[in-house]
Design an enzyme around this catalytic site. Sequence first.
Site, PDB file in Angstrom:
ATOM      1  N   HIS A 183     -57.477 -30.012   2.717  1.00 24.21           N
ATOM      2  CA  HIS A 183     -56.915 -31.367   2.766  1.00 24.21           C
ATOM      3  C   HIS A 183     -57.643 -32.228   1.742  1.00 24.21           C
ATOM      4  CE1 HIS A 183     -54.750 -31.159   6.670  1.00 24.21           C
ATOM      5  NE2 HIS A 183     -55.606 -30.205   6.898  1.00 24.21           N
ATOM      6  N   ASN A 211     -48.636 -19.084  11.695  1.00 21.89           N
ATOM      7  CA  ASN A 211     -49.115 -17.952  12.519  1.00 21.89           C
ATOM      8  C   ASN A 211     -48.396 -17.973  13.858  1.00 21.89           C
ATOM      9  OD1 ASN A 211     -51.021 -20.470  12.726  1.00 21.89           O
ATOM     10  ND2 ASN A 211     -51.260 -19.398  14.672  1.00 21.89           N
ATOM     11  N   MET A 215     -52.281 -29.720  15.482  1.00 24.13           N
ATOM     12  CA  MET A 215     -53.342 -30.702  15.766  1.00 24.13           C
ATOM     13  C   MET A 215     -53.131 -32.004  14.995  1.00 24.13           C
ATOM     14  SD  MET A 215     -56.544 -28.074  15.492  1.00 24.13           S
ATOM     15  CE  MET A 215     -56.434 -26.402  16.160  1.00 24.13           C
ATOM     16  N   SER A 231     -51.978 -29.272   5.808  1.00 19.94           N
ATOM     17  CA  SER A 231     -52.897 -28.206   5.350  1.00 19.94           C
ATOM     18  C   SER A 231     -52.403 -27.422   4.152  1.00 19.94           C
ATOM     19  CB  SER A 231     -53.109 -27.180   6.466  1.00 19.94           C
ATOM     20  OG  SER A 231     -53.876 -27.707   7.474  1.00 19.94           O
TER      21      SER A 231
HETATM   22  N1  HPA Z   1     -52.735 -23.838  16.904  1.00 16.86           N
HETATM   23  C1  HPA Z   1     -53.021 -25.130  16.630  1.00 16.86           C
HETATM   24  N2  HPA Z   1     -52.903 -25.649  15.424  1.00 16.86           N
HETATM   25  C2  HPA Z   1     -52.463 -24.856  14.436  1.00 16.86           C
HETATM   26  C3  HPA Z   1     -52.150 -23.508  14.651  1.00 16.86           C
HETATM   27  C4  HPA Z   1     -52.299 -22.965  15.960  1.00 16.86           C
HETATM   28  O1  HPA Z   1     -52.046 -21.780  16.226  1.00 16.86           O
HETATM   29  N3  HPA Z   1     -51.753 -22.991  13.449  1.00 16.86           N
HETATM   30  C5  HPA Z   1     -51.814 -24.018  12.561  1.00 16.86           C
HETATM   31  N4  HPA Z   1     -52.242 -25.144  13.144  1.00 16.86           N
END
Ligand code: HPA
Length: 276
Positions: free
Chosen positions: A61, A235, A211, A30
């Site tokens: 992407h 995050n 993911m 990403s």
């Molecule tokens: N959860 C799942 N996928 C992610 C997250 C998350 O908090 N942050 C970036 N990809």
Amino acid sequence: MKTLEEIREAVAYIGSRTKLRPRVAVVLGSGLGAFASDLSDATSLSYADIPHFPSSTVEGHQGSLFVGNFKGVPLYVMSGRVHAYEGHAPDAVVLPVRVLGLLGVKSLVLTNAAGAINTAFRPGELMLVTDHINATGLNPVVGPERTELGPRFVDMTEAYHPALIAACQQAARRIGLNIRKGVYIGLLGPSFETPAEIRMMRTLGADAVGMSTVLETIAATQMRMKVLAISCLTNMAAGVQPHKLDHREVLEMGKRIRSVLLELLAELIPAIQKAG
Ligand code: HPA
């Protein structure tokens, strides 16, 4: 189901567009696409033009494969990847990895964006993946046995290669970067997790959640490629902090981490080439 012929058609197309035969490849996650511009003598191939390559629909992407020299090292850079949550079958998700394997890639560096589950970690940090938990419910090796790609019962004991992890830690030390290590749990998505799910995953031993990556690692390991995965912690995972999650926040932090990740890759890639 992608056939071996389809995989070979993509291999033949890429092989005909460049004389370089890199042994190292990087997959950018990403918002991390910029690295490709640091290649010299680069050939850029849009995924849409490569036979059977899946195209991504996700913001942040782009979909291009770059082949070029990076600090004198022949390198493939996949800028953009597809995810199972877009509706792609597992063997479509890993088709590019299999193509890279058949093109002769021995070391695969996967990058991703992830949420931090480990409360000692902070957004903006990088985490080296030492192991994973595949919680997608999917597996790219399901289906008829294809011995050309490797064994059906893939040994995942050292899927994230200890020598590459060590090389990356040394590269981080050389540039004065404090890098985390931990277990990545890969989910199908695309909804983010609930706070209760994050508490469960912490109990299970996961340090970061995302993911992507796990299906690609399984496919690469089947082909005996060495895998290194680096998570950009964009995050804190759901419920760790009082505020809500949103994809824009992930992309914004991804952009901020990008320069550090690129600095690390610049130090790491020549070391990987030398090692093997
Ligand atoms: N959860 C799942 N996928 C992610 C997250 C998350 O908090 N942050 C970036 N990809």
